[in-house]
Structures are given as structure tokens and as C-alpha cells.
Design a protein around this motif. Sequence first.
Motif, PDB file in Angstrom:
ATOM      1  N   CYS B 200       0.810  -1.225   0.000  1.00 41.88           N
ATOM      2  CA  CYS B 200       0.000   0.000   0.000  1.00 41.88           C
ATOM      3  C   CYS B 200       0.840   1.269   0.000  1.00 41.88           C
ATOM      4  CB  CYS B 200      -0.910   0.017   1.224  1.00 41.88           C
ATOM      5  SG  CYS B 200      -1.983  -1.400   1.270  1.00 41.88           S
ATOM      6  N   SER B 201       0.342   2.226  -0.789  1.00 46.03           N
ATOM      7  CA  SER B 201       0.977   3.532  -0.728  1.00 46.03           C
ATOM      8  C   SER B 201       0.407   4.292   0.460  1.00 46.03           C
ATOM      9  CB  SER B 201       0.761   4.289  -2.034  1.00 46.03           C
ATOM     10  OG  SER B 201      -0.480   3.968  -2.608  1.00 46.03           O
ATOM     11  N   ARG B 202      -0.862   4.080   0.734  1.00 42.31           N
ATOM     12  CA  ARG B 202      -1.468   4.705   1.921  1.00 42.31           C
ATOM     13  C   ARG B 202      -2.373   3.691   2.624  1.00 42.31           C
ATOM     14  NH1 ARG B 202      -4.290   9.737   2.198  1.00 42.31           N
ATOM     15  NH2 ARG B 202      -5.510   9.175   0.366  1.00 42.31           N
ATOM     16  N   VAL B 203      -2.592   3.930   3.909  1.00 44.52           N
ATOM     17  CA  VAL B 203      -3.480   3.048   4.676  1.00 44.52           C
ATOM     18  C   VAL B 203      -4.388   3.856   5.610  1.00 44.52           C
ATOM     19  CG1 VAL B 203      -2.066   0.938   4.751  1.00 44.52           C
ATOM     20  CG2 VAL B 203      -1.728   2.700   6.472  1.00 44.52           C
ATOM     21  N   ALA B 204      -5.476   3.235   6.002  1.00 44.89           N
ATOM     22  CA  ALA B 204      -6.340   3.829   7.029  1.00 44.89           C
ATOM     23  C   ALA B 204      -6.609   2.747   8.058  1.00 44.89           C
ATOM     24  CB  ALA B 204      -7.642   4.304   6.407  1.00 44.89           C
ATOM     25  N   ILE B 205      -6.629   3.143   9.318  1.00 47.06           N
ATOM     26  CA  ILE B 205      -6.928   2.164  10.375  1.00 47.06           C
ATOM     27  C   ILE B 205      -8.237   2.572  11.040  1.00 47.06           C
ATOM     28  CG2 ILE B 205      -6.125   1.110  12.531  1.00 47.06           C
ATOM     29  CD1 ILE B 205      -3.255   1.681  11.631  1.00 47.06           C
ATOM     30  N   ILE B 206      -9.139   1.629  11.121  1.00 42.84           N
ATOM     31  CA  ILE B 206     -10.456   1.903  11.710  1.00 42.84           C
ATOM     32  C   ILE B 206     -10.610   1.090  12.998  1.00 42.84           C
ATOM     33  CG2 ILE B 206     -11.606   0.138  10.287  1.00 42.84           C
ATOM     34  CD1 ILE B 206     -14.045   2.004  10.169  1.00 42.84           C
ATOM     35  N   LYS B 207     -11.203   1.730  14.011  1.00 41.91           N
ATOM     36  CA  LYS B 207     -11.432   1.039  15.281  1.00 41.91           C
ATOM     37  C   LYS B 207     -12.814   1.424  15.798  1.00 41.91           C
ATOM     38  CE  LYS B 207      -9.472   0.653  19.914  1.00 41.91           C
ATOM     39  NZ  LYS B 207      -8.520   1.224  20.872  1.00 41.91           N
ATOM     40  N   THR B 216       0.110   8.164   4.504  1.00 40.61           N
ATOM     41  CA  THR B 216       1.059   7.305   3.787  1.00 40.61           C
ATOM     42  C   THR B 216       1.611   6.296   4.793  1.00 40.61           C
ATOM     43  OG1 THR B 216       2.910   8.727   4.296  1.00 40.61           O
ATOM     44  CG2 THR B 216       1.744   9.178   2.222  1.00 40.61           C
ATOM     45  N   MET B 217       2.231   5.296   4.278  1.00 42.57           N
ATOM     46  CA  MET B 217       2.741   4.249   5.158  1.00 42.57           C
ATOM     47  C   MET B 217       3.703   4.859   6.190  1.00 42.57           C
ATOM     48  SD  MET B 217       2.213   1.187   5.724  1.00 42.57           S
ATOM     49  CE  MET B 217       1.482   0.455   4.299  1.00 42.57           C
TER      50      MET B 217
END
Lengths: 535, 235
Positions: B200-207, B216-217
Amino acid sequence: MKKYISLIKACFTSEMSLFIINNKNKNKKQSKAVPIFIYCLIMLCFFAYANMFIDPLKQSNLAFIVLSLFVFLTAILTLIEGIYKTGSLLFNCKDDDLLLSLPIKRSTVLFVRIFKFYIFELLYNTVFMLPVIVAYAIRVDVDWTFYLTSFFMILLLPVIPIVISCIIGVITSGLSSRFKYKNLVQIIITTIFFVGLMYVSLNLQDIIKRLTENASSLNEIITKIYYPAGAFVNLVTDFKVVDLLIFIGINVGLFALIVFLISKIYFKINSRTKSISVVYKKDYKVKTNSVMNALIKKEWKRFTNSPVFITNAGLGLVLYLIMCILVAVNFDMFSGLIASQGFKITEAEVVKYIPIVSVALIAGGSFLTSITSSMISLEGKSFNILKSLPVSTSKLILAKVLSAVLVMLPFIFIGNAILFIKYDFTILQMLLVLAVSVILPLISELIGIIMNLKYPKMDAESDAEVVKQSTSATISVFVGMGLLGLTLYGLFKFLKMYGTDMTLLIITGIYAVILGLLLLYMKNKSVEEFNSINV
Amino acid sequence: MIEIKNVSKSYGGKTKALNNINFTVNDGEVFGFIGHNGAGKTTLIKSIVGIHDFDEGEILINGKSIKTDTLECKKEMAYVPDNPELYENMKAIDYIDFICDMYEVSEEVREKNIKKYAKMFEIEDKLNSPISSFSHGMKQKVALISALAHDPKVLIMDEPFVGLDPKAVFDVKEVMQEMLKEGKIVFFSTHILDVAEKLCSRVAIIKKGELVKVGTMKEVKGDKSLEKVFLDLEA
């Protein structure tokens, strides 16, 4: 014992949603109003029928005949229902892998399946039998033994039809599982059983005659034809605790025996019904279709892949064709039927009414066939595929309706052709009958899809649960029966007032308007309901 | 471009499945969506592809709203669900054809793409088999082929690697890289953090329905591993 209760509870969770009133969810509460209203209406009708029969019989102290008659009729209905759904209810269920992997006996899994079938039939039978029992209790002087006997009768009424259905279901599935084209073989065998049952029903008079040759009383006749009906009457007229215990024992014993016997071969047949081999073939051909054609083809593949779906839909259509042939070939029977409706007419005049009869038959064939009432539910978890497609919701719904209508039209057109060839129809009459031939199946299937979108059942374990036991399928059948009754009433009323051609015109006009209204409803409300289904 | 603006959704008016989610996925990005089970990943993905409705906010696919221009948005996307519940009664080739018909893919394009991806996933010789005879992994491959057969601009996948054999996992990664080169979008959810870290070039974390990190990473993990960041956030 605790784990068996948990197992039954788990298997019934989704089934019982109709009977749990959830005060927090207003919409769900509203959606239950229609089925509850329809069930109440049916019960009221049966209450009225029972009263109608009890009154004259009471004068000759024969009111109990009503009880045995309704027990017999309910059992026959349950048997007809059961014959073509048992195979699908017992074998190749979606939760097989889960249940068969649990540390429980295979016979327990089978018991749960049959028990689920029993509970549904119990509710179904109660709708018919309870009003009759109440009517009897009101009109005839009864004591506590009547209530006790009736309670056990209602509880045990589904047992024998279920036992017979299970035997037929096991034979059908067992034989078909040995073939490559399992579904086709299952449809053929089920049809053979069904035709056999129809043959027996049509020749019931002869069978009864033979049975009654040595019978000394009416009760003896009933007992000889169908044991529970006779036993019930015996207990109502002359209650003996021993007789009641024998009655309970025979039913419970039969139920236990059938579970025990089928469990010996259940796993083997179930495994065979699942066996599908992978085809290794490098050549494949892509085929391009328009969106609508592809959607209709997809529905047809689903339809032709489900024996219970085909046999359920096919019954009304085959009966329609048989009726058309009978009207064409057996003219005397038909003219007698017309005369019985109070029409004092000559043979030449009877022929004039053939177009009306043709419409009545089309109404019967159409309204008693509801294919779409299970089409949404049968999508199950794959419903999300439809929702993710770049196709408008109304087109998706319309494709389901059209695919069902396309199943019905060949039957209806063949029936029309038989009557057109046999009798003289004017051009106007032919055109109107053809218009009705298209409009009525559309109405029937639109009602089916509207009902299924209102009462979807997306988590069924088998096709039979959706096709035969779901709320939408049940409501659609009863709405269809109601519409058929109204059509017949309307046809006879208009015919007496306006004659054949005008009656055809009025009926076609009324149904065209109803069709327009249903299409409008489908395009607005049903689209909303489709989009709100979350799987 | 996928623009997710203030998206909220609740179940039964109580449980907040998504709470004010905001982020953007640009063209030519492989975007990873990470979160524990039940965090709201599938709910958001189903909202993006138009399967689920959402209560508040807006989702734009290449400038078009999924709420108002639903069909136009869907035409640009392909969706691979986490659990491939396909039409079991169909043969694999019929199912892929059906999906292609829905996207109005020409015969030449579908023939070329089906051949390419069937060969890549090594199921060319099984396309004439009924889907009901397939394993989970094979069904996943059919779902992937049908998604890729219509050359989507946006590929959205929910846990795409679950059930796939190592060779197929490698092939999916190759497909992602190929789409990246073509300036397309790949948006996927995963539990496999090292895959996300590599791809991945970018990520999102959901909680619990809330976006806790996006970027970005490098922005998300800094010098730590993605696994460490994720576990710290979950703690």
C-alpha cells in the motif's frame, strides 16, 4: 438434553421471527400485520365453513362428521405439500456442514430437520383445524374430554402425512442421488408420485366403495380410510383414556420409527446428493447478452436448478392445461358445470360462454402459480451481487417478474390454442383472451415479488423453506386464491348483466388498471424495499 | 478518486458502525483499510460500492455521488466480497459472462480478459464446472476474474487474500501493481499487515467505527512496523 434444546432453538431462531413481537422496531411490527390479518381471515373462513356443515348435521346427531372430514382434508393438504418439499427439507441443507460436524448423532440432525418440518405443518394445520374445533365446541354440547382430545388431535395431525412425505422424500432423493442429472431425476420421480396421488384422489370413490363394502357404520368407513380421523371421532363421541393413549402412542411411535429408519441411510444419501464433480475442459465459449436477457437467463438457471421450485410452480400450470383439455374434450362435464351455476341455457349457448371459461381458467392457472414470491429470498447471501451491479433496481425486479411470466406463458398459450381450435372465438374474443393471458400472469408475479420484497427470508437453509414455508409464498398463495375467487364472482356477475364480449372487455379493463397500479407500486415502494434489504 | 466525507452509519438507530469517516483515495493508489473484526471495514466497503446505504455524509467516486449517481459510480467499480457467495447453480464461465453482460463488456474485451486472468489464476480448465463444485479459494478466483474482466477504474476488495493459495496471492499482488501503473485505484481491506505494508501507498486504520489513523505508510507507522502500530492502537 440441554444441547438438544440448544440445537432446536438455534435451528428455529430465524423461523419464528413472525411470532415474536418486537416493540422497539415499529416497521417490523407493521409488516407482521398483513400476514396476521390473512391468517385470521382464513381462520374466519374455515369457522364459517364448519358452521355451515355443522348446522344441518347436528339435527341428525352427525355433527362429528365435520371433524373427521376436516381432519381428512387437512391431512391430504399436508401430504400434497409434503410430497415435493420433503427431499429438499431433509437433504443438502446449507447448515449440513455445521450440524454434521457437531458431536451429536446423525439421527439427531435428522430429527431436528423432521421436527422443524413438523412444527411448520403444525402451525399450518392449526390455521385450518382450530376454527373447526371452536365452531364444533360452540354449536355442539361438549365436555372437557373434547378439548383434551382436540388438543392432542391438533398436535398429532401432521404426523402421518409427514411420515408418508418423509418416506417419499427419501425414496426420491435416494434414487435421484445416484444419477448425474440429480435434479431432473428428482423432478421426474416427484411428478410420478404426485400423479399417483392425483390418480388415487380421482378414483377415491371406487376405493371408498371397496373399503365400505364390509363397513357397518359411517365411523367405521372413516376409520378405514384414515385412522386418525376415525380415532378422533371415536374419542369425541365415546372418550376412553386407553383409546387416547393408543392414539398418542401410534403417532409418537410412527414418528420415532421413521426417524430411526431414515437415520440409517440419511448420511449416505445426503453425501451423495452433494457430490458434484469438477469438469476439466480447456475449451470454453464466452457469450454476450443484453442486460435484460442475461438477467432473465440467470433467473431461469436458478429456477431449473431447484426441483422444489419447479414442481411448486408447475403444479398450477399443469392443472390449467389439464382443465383446458377437459373443457375441449369432455364437453358434457363442462356444460353441466355451467348449468349448475344457475344458467338455464342450451348447448349452443354454452359454447358462447367458452371465452369466459377460458379467462376463468387463465385466472386459475395464473393466480395459483406464484414463482416470484420466493425469487428474492432464494438469492440468499448472493443478493449482494445484484446490489453491486450497475443496473437499476426496477430493471432487476422486472427481470425476475418477466422470467417468471415467460415460464407461465407457453402453458397458457397452449391452453388458449386448444380452446381456440376446438371452439369458435371471434377475433375480438381471441384478442381479449390473449391480452388477459399476458396481464394475469404479470399481476400474479408482481404480487409475488411485492410480497417477497416485503417479507424476504434471506437466511433459509433449503429451497423448500423459501418456496413452501416462507411468509411471502404463503401470503401470495392466499392472495392469489382471493383474487381467483373475486375473478370468478366478477365473471359470473358481469356475464349475467352484459353478455360475453362486454364481460371480457370489462374484466380486461379492470385487470389492466390493476396491472398499472402494481407496476407503479413496484417502481416506487418495491424498489425502496429492495434497496433496504441488507444481507 | 474516492472521496469519503463525514460518513456515518448506525444499525437500529443505536450501534454506530461508522462514525464521521473522512479520507480520500487518489488515482494510482493502492489503499489498505485495516481494522480488527467488527471494526466497520465491511460496512464502509459495502457503502462505497452501493450495497449498503449510510445515514450521513457523502461518498464520491470520480466526482460522482454513490447516493445520487449510483449506476454511474457502479460502472467504474468492481467489488470482490470477503465471502464469495456466487451463483452456485451456474458454471464459472456463465457467471463471469453474466457479470460482463451487466457491465456491457464487448465480446473481444471479455474474451481477452477472461483468458488472461483465468490463465493467471490457473482455472482455465475448470471454467466449465459448476461453481457449487468449487472450494472457497476457487470461488474467490472466479469472483476476482469477473471483477477484473470489465477493466474497472476502481477495484474494491474485502479481504481478498483469504482462502487463496500462495500462488494466487502473488498473482493478486501482481494485478494490483499492474492497476497501479495504469493509474487506477485499488482499495482493499486486510488482516495481513505485512501484505498491506509491502503493497500500500497509503493506509487507514479503523477502530469501533472510527478512523484512528490515515496517511502514507511512513506517516502511519513512522519507524515502527505496521503490526506494532496497529497493536498499539488496539490496546
